[in-house]
Design an enzyme around this catalytic site. Structure first.
Site, PDB file in Angstrom:
ATOM      1  N   HIS A   1       0.842  -1.199   0.000  1.00  0.00           N
ATOM      2  CA  HIS A   1       0.000   0.000   0.000  1.00  0.00           C
ATOM      3  C   HIS A   1       0.874   1.245   0.000  1.00  0.00           C
ATOM      4  CE1 HIS A   1      -2.460   3.153   2.276  1.00  0.00           C
ATOM      5  NE2 HIS A   1      -3.075   2.996   1.107  1.00  0.00           N
ATOM      6  N   SER A   2       0.602   2.150  -0.914  1.00  0.00           N
ATOM      7  CA  SER A   2       1.179   3.497  -0.903  1.00  0.00           C
ATOM      8  C   SER A   2       2.706   3.449  -0.956  1.00  0.00           C
ATOM      9  CB  SER A   2       0.661   4.242   0.334  1.00  0.00           C
ATOM     10  OG  SER A   2       0.923   5.623   0.237  1.00  0.00           O
ATOM     11  N   GLN A   3       3.387   3.975   0.082  1.00  0.00           N
ATOM     12  CA  GLN A   3       4.851   4.003   0.107  1.00  0.00           C
ATOM     13  C   GLN A   3       5.456   2.642  -0.179  1.00  0.00           C
ATOM     14  OE1 GLN A   3       6.551   3.683   3.849  1.00  0.00           O
ATOM     15  NE2 GLN A   3       8.533   4.589   3.365  1.00  0.00           N
TER      16      GLN A   3
ATOM     17  N   GLY B   1       4.456   0.466  -2.105  1.00  0.00           N
ATOM     18  CA  GLY B   1       4.266   0.027  -3.474  1.00  0.00           C
ATOM     19  C   GLY B   1       5.583  -0.227  -4.183  1.00  0.00           C
TER      20      GLY B   1
END
Length: 380
Positions: free
Chosen positions: A213-215, A217
């Site tokens: 998720h997010s960072q 990724g």
């Protein structure tokens, strides 16, 4: 004949009934499982400020292992949280409902959840680890939980799924904000540490379904590159991007010099430095008024050769700032030979989500209709 209970006996019976009801409710809502934790990746260095031979451990990573009573799936899911967060993101929602860990255990998956090195239960060591930063409450509200109130990007007004009003003083927000953690400033430092520690974890536990998720990724691309035989599919929930440059929120500085990562991954033909990746702007996916410039490689594009056999899913919600640039990330992956599918939740009838989609009111719908569906299709 009925027995007559004394006052004390009556209260004790009520207490027993209450405990039974609570226990039954918990059993109905939760998934029976075993839980343990361990650490991996630690190294030793001289204790800062000493010269007497004493040492201190650092770079260790906390790993939580959840095993349902009935394991029916051949591969576990490894979940990696984003910036400012910890593995608690996946345990339950801020309003106390079941999280994705419980849902996927109910579907027969073993689960591994980590705290990134130098974060949360993975200790940050002063004078050894790098500088940290944290998010203030307004940042969290404006970017994640009450985006419709701040209107920092056009799609923000569509946000409806956060449980509560998403600002300080609301008990649900306060519970969520209390869980946020200082994080390493340097994504390069984080990437190096995650690559080492999670790489060791994968070597120990074998193949996984990787969910980021997010960072985190970019860790999907890094880990898929370094352990391609152990990552059977990558599910990237709004992965950090777009390629080569930050977007939407100033300063729009250069980032991710290797395309989608801060540290090298293997390209074919090989590269010796980031400057070997020749780039050009993709006008159809760029929007200067929204602070987004989309770059891809100039033809012929070098291939991210170690990711070419890993089916990859990118998931984007309807009202997140990622709606502006996730398509650019997906285009870069596809151009580099990665077998990538992009699911925009609004296009499959799941509306109103922002960046923390798995914590929101319809989070289990996303887990079932998008993520589980992808795993079942991909792992056949």
């Amino acid at each position: 004949m009925f027995n007559t209970l004394s006052g004390a006996g009556f209260l004790f019976t009520l207490l027993q009934l209450s405990i039974t009801c609570i226990s039954s409710q918990t059993q109905l809502e939760g998934t029976l499982h075993r839980r343990n934790y361990f650490y991996i990746g630690e190294k030793y260095d001289n204790t800062p400020g000493t010269n007497n031979g004493s040492e201190i451990a650092f770079a260790q990573m906390y790993v939580e292992h959840l095993v349902p009573a009935n394991v029916t799936r051949p591969l576990p899911i490894l979940m990696i949280h984003g910036h400012g967060m910890t593995g608690t993101n996946f345990l339950n929602t801020p309003d106390g409902k079941l999280g994705w860990a419980d849902y996927f255990m109910s579907e027969g998956f073993e689960i591994y959840i980590i705290d990134q090195p130098s974060r949360g239960r993975s200790a940050w060591q002063m004078d050894i680890d790098g500088d940290q930063s944290d998010f203030d409450a307004t940042y969290i509200s404006s970017h994640f939980t009450a985006v419709e109130q701040f209107n920092l990007w056009p799609q923000a007004v569509l946000h409806t799924q956060w449980p509560g009003n998403g600002t300080a003083g609301d008990p649900i927000f306060d519970n969520f904000y209390a869980s946020t953690m200082p994080s390493l400033v340097s994504d390069k430092e984080s990437s190096i540490k995650v690559k080492k520690a999670v790489g060791e974890l994968l070597d120990n536990i074998g193949p996984v379904v990787l969910l980021t998720h997010s960072q985190s990724g970019q860790y999907g691309w890094i880990l898929g590159d370094s352990r391609p035989s152990l990552i059977k599919t990558i599910i990237a929930l709004e992965p950090i991007g777009p390629p080569f440059i930050n977007a939407v929120f100033p300063p729009l500085t250069s980032a991710r010099p290797f395309g989608l990562t801060e540290i090298p991954v293997v390209y074919s033909p090989p590269i010796s430095s980031p400057s070997d990746l020749e780039t050009e702007i993709v006008p159809s996916l760029s929007n200067s008024s929204l602070g987004t410039t989309c770059f891809h490689q100039a033809a012929p594009a070098r291939q991210m050769i170690n990711l070419k056999e890993i089916p990859t899913l990118v998931v984007t919600s309807e009202s997140s700032y990622h709606t502006i640039y996730d398509a650019c990330t997906v285009e870069y992956l596809a151009q580099a030979g990665v077998p990538v599918t992009h699911v925009q939740l609004a296009n499959v009838g799941i509306k109103g989500n922002a960046h923390m989609m798995f914590m929101e009111k319809n989070g289990l719908e996303i887990a079932e209709k998008v993520v589980l569906s992808w795993i079942q299709k991909t792992m056949q």
